[in-house]
Write a protein that holds these residues in place. Structure first.
Motif, PDB file in Angstrom:
ATOM      1  N   LYS A 192      -6.489  -7.671   1.637  1.00 31.63           N
ATOM      2  CA  LYS A 192      -7.631  -7.842   2.725  1.00 31.63           C
ATOM      3  C   LYS A 192      -6.597  -8.664   4.080  1.00 31.63           C
ATOM      4  N   ASN A 193      -4.998  -9.342   3.305  1.00 29.08           N
ATOM      5  CA  ASN A 193      -3.992 -10.186   4.024  1.00 29.08           C
ATOM      6  C   ASN A 193      -2.454  -9.889   4.652  1.00 29.08           C
ATOM      7  N   SER A 194      -2.520  -8.417   4.192  1.00 30.35           N
ATOM      8  CA  SER A 194      -1.322  -7.937   4.039  1.00 30.35           C
ATOM      9  C   SER A 194      -1.307  -6.649   4.640  1.00 30.35           C
ATOM     10  N   ASN A 195       0.279  -6.188   5.393  1.00 25.33           N
ATOM     11  CA  ASN A 195       0.178  -4.750   4.888  1.00 25.33           C
ATOM     12  C   ASN A 195       0.696  -4.800   3.553  1.00 25.33           C
ATOM     13  N   ASN A 243       7.645 -12.244   8.317  1.00 22.26           N
ATOM     14  CA  ASN A 243       8.961 -11.076   8.100  1.00 22.26           C
ATOM     15  C   ASN A 243       8.991 -10.095   7.208  1.00 22.26           C
ATOM     16  N   LEU A 244       9.102 -11.345   6.375  1.00 13.81           N
ATOM     17  CA  LEU A 244       9.860 -10.792   4.832  1.00 13.81           C
ATOM     18  C   LEU A 244       8.674  -9.329   3.829  1.00 13.81           C
ATOM     19  N   ILE A 245       9.447  -8.191   3.565  1.00  6.46           N
ATOM     20  CA  ILE A 245       8.615  -7.447   3.040  1.00  6.46           C
ATOM     21  C   ILE A 245       8.824  -7.285   1.418  1.00  6.46           C
ATOM     22  N   GLY A 246       8.082  -8.072   0.596  1.00  9.81           N
ATOM     23  CA  GLY A 246       8.248  -7.880  -0.847  1.00  9.81           C
ATOM     24  C   GLY A 246       8.813  -7.108  -1.909  1.00  9.81           C
ATOM     25  N   ILE A 247       9.355  -6.126  -2.571  1.00 15.61           N
ATOM     26  CA  ILE A 247       9.345  -5.276  -3.223  1.00 15.61           C
ATOM     27  C   ILE A 247       9.344  -5.571  -4.204  1.00 15.61           C
ATOM     28  N   ASP A 248       8.486  -4.769  -5.029  1.00 16.33           N
ATOM     29  CA  ASP A 248       8.249  -5.144  -7.052  1.00 16.33           C
ATOM     30  C   ASP A 248       7.592  -3.765  -6.966  1.00 16.33           C
ATOM     31  N   SER A 304       5.838 -11.592  -5.155  1.00 17.08           N
ATOM     32  CA  SER A 304       5.007 -12.444  -5.813  1.00 17.08           C
ATOM     33  C   SER A 304       3.478 -10.896  -5.491  1.00 17.08           C
ATOM     34  N   ALA A 305       2.712 -10.916  -4.752  1.00 15.39           N
ATOM     35  CA  ALA A 305       1.622 -10.646  -3.826  1.00 15.39           C
ATOM     36  C   ALA A 305       2.466  -9.036  -4.512  1.00 15.39           C
ATOM     37  N   ALA A 306       3.594  -7.868  -3.665  1.00 17.94           N
ATOM     38  CA  ALA A 306       4.406  -6.686  -4.103  1.00 17.94           C
ATOM     39  C   ALA A 306       4.096  -6.516  -5.725  1.00 17.94           C
ATOM     40  N   SER A 307       4.172  -7.391  -6.857  1.00 19.33           N
ATOM     41  CA  SER A 307       4.020  -7.613  -8.298  1.00 19.33           C
ATOM     42  C   SER A 307       2.647  -7.538  -8.209  1.00 19.33           C
ATOM     43  N   ILE A 308       1.664  -8.614  -8.467  1.00 25.94           N
ATOM     44  CA  ILE A 308       0.505  -8.163  -7.877  1.00 25.94           C
ATOM     45  C   ILE A 308       0.378  -6.840  -7.908  1.00 25.94           C
ATOM     46  N   LEU A 309       0.290  -6.809  -6.907  1.00 23.39           N
ATOM     47  CA  LEU A 309      -0.528  -5.372  -6.327  1.00 23.39           C
ATOM     48  C   LEU A 309      -0.156  -4.047  -7.497  1.00 23.39           C
ATOM     49  N   ALA A 310       1.501  -3.916  -7.920  1.00 24.35           N
ATOM     50  CA  ALA A 310       1.836  -3.174  -8.455  1.00 24.35           C
ATOM     51  C   ALA A 310       0.811  -3.109  -9.844  1.00 24.35           C
ATOM     52  N   LYS A 311       0.983  -4.340 -10.664  1.00 27.21           N
ATOM     53  CA  LYS A 311       0.802  -4.219 -12.117  1.00 27.21           C
ATOM     54  C   LYS A 311      -1.309  -4.341 -11.921  1.00 27.21           C
ATOM     55  N   VAL A 312      -1.606  -4.795 -11.141  1.00 28.86           N
ATOM     56  CA  VAL A 312      -3.044  -4.590 -10.706  1.00 28.86           C
ATOM     57  C   VAL A 312      -3.668  -3.372 -10.352  1.00 28.86           C
ATOM     58  N   SER A 313      -2.582  -2.116  -9.743  1.00 29.96           N
ATOM     59  CA  SER A 313      -3.222  -0.727  -9.895  1.00 29.96           C
ATOM     60  C   SER A 313      -2.453   0.001 -11.556  1.00 29.96           C
ATOM     61  N   CYS A 328       4.810  -5.355   0.113  1.00 27.47           N
ATOM     62  CA  CYS A 328       4.011  -6.036   0.600  1.00 27.47           C
ATOM     63  C   CYS A 328       4.511  -7.354   1.813  1.00 27.47           C
ATOM     64  N   LYS A 329       3.418  -7.102   3.152  1.00 25.17           N
ATOM     65  CA  LYS A 329       3.919  -7.992   4.080  1.00 25.17           C
ATOM     66  C   LYS A 329       2.804  -8.841   4.166  1.00 25.17           C
ATOM     67  N   LEU A 330       3.016  -9.790   3.818  1.00 30.13           N
ATOM     68  CA  LEU A 330       1.104 -10.759   3.772  1.00 30.13           C
ATOM     69  C   LEU A 330       1.631 -11.088   5.597  1.00 30.13           C
ATOM     70  N   ASN A 331      -0.115 -11.090   5.788  1.00 28.37           N
ATOM     71  CA  ASN A 331       0.225 -12.090   7.089  1.00 28.37           C
ATOM     72  C   ASN A 331      -0.485 -13.115   7.323  1.00 28.37           C
TER      73      ASN A 331
END
Length: 191
Positions: free
Chosen positions: A67-70, A17-22, A134-143, A38-41
């Motif tokens: 592919k594995n998150s909202n 249920n956790l949504i990570g932000i970075d 960590s997932a949010a960090s990756i999404l932000a950095k790659v973008s 990012c909220k991982l499934n």
């Protein structure tokens, strides 16, 4: 009853249920700042702070994460940063994230301040220990990196594809030699 934030032992447990932000690009001298939530499934392997991963690994994980998150990725242009300031852009981003995940109430932002936005918890270096951050960090950095790689084609003299617009010695030398371009943040100390 213990919560996610009560013990170090629980920090590494997966909370669906956790949504990570970075964010990424906060300190860059040019281009956008990206924020991601990012909220991982499901629990994913290999996630950690984006700065500790190679570009190739970040790109691979980016595809797995989406592919594995909202998720939500926001961009704040250099013009917005200059006009509003970083703090206002970050606040706006946190509000938009809460609005996007309107039925959720379990947010964790990497850092030491939620900028006065109620309902968002913070933790310094959460991107190193909490999968969703960590997932949010990756999404932000790659973008951010993808945008800078694209923009580098229009502004080749700054080598944005290499420095990603951060204040490297080479980037500052390019600014001194060529001046600033429209992507540079005029409210920042550029030299």
């Amino acid at each position: 009853m213990k919560t996610l934030f009560d013990t170090k032992e629980l920090l590494n447990e997966f909370d669906i249920n956790l949504i990570g932000i970075d964010e990424a690009g906060r300190g860059a001298l040019a281009g956008p700042m990206m924020m991601a939530a990012c909220k991982l499934n499901k629990q994913l392997d290999g996630l950690c702070d984006s700065k500790k991963l190679s570009e190739k690994k970040r790109e691979e994980l980016y595809e797995i994460i989406i592919k594995n998150s909202n998720y939500l990725i926001l961009a704040f242009s250099s013009e917005q940063i200059d006009a509003l300031g970083l703090s206002t852009c970050l606040k706006k981003g946190l509000k938009l994230i809460k609005k996007h995940f309107k039925t959720e109430n379990n947010f964790l932002y990497d850092g030491n301040t939620n900028l006065g936005i109620n309902g968002i918890k913070t933790q310094i270096k959460a991107d190193t220990s909490i999968l969703q951050v960590s997932a949010a960090s990756i999404l932000a950095k790659v973008s951010k990196d993808r945008v800078m790689n694209f923009l580098a084609k229009d502004f080749p003299c700054y080598e944005f594809e290499k420095n990603k617009a951060y204040g490297t010695k080479a980037h500052k030398e390019f600014i001194a030699k060529f001046g600033i371009c429209k992507l540079h943040r005029k409210s920042f100390k550029l030299l």
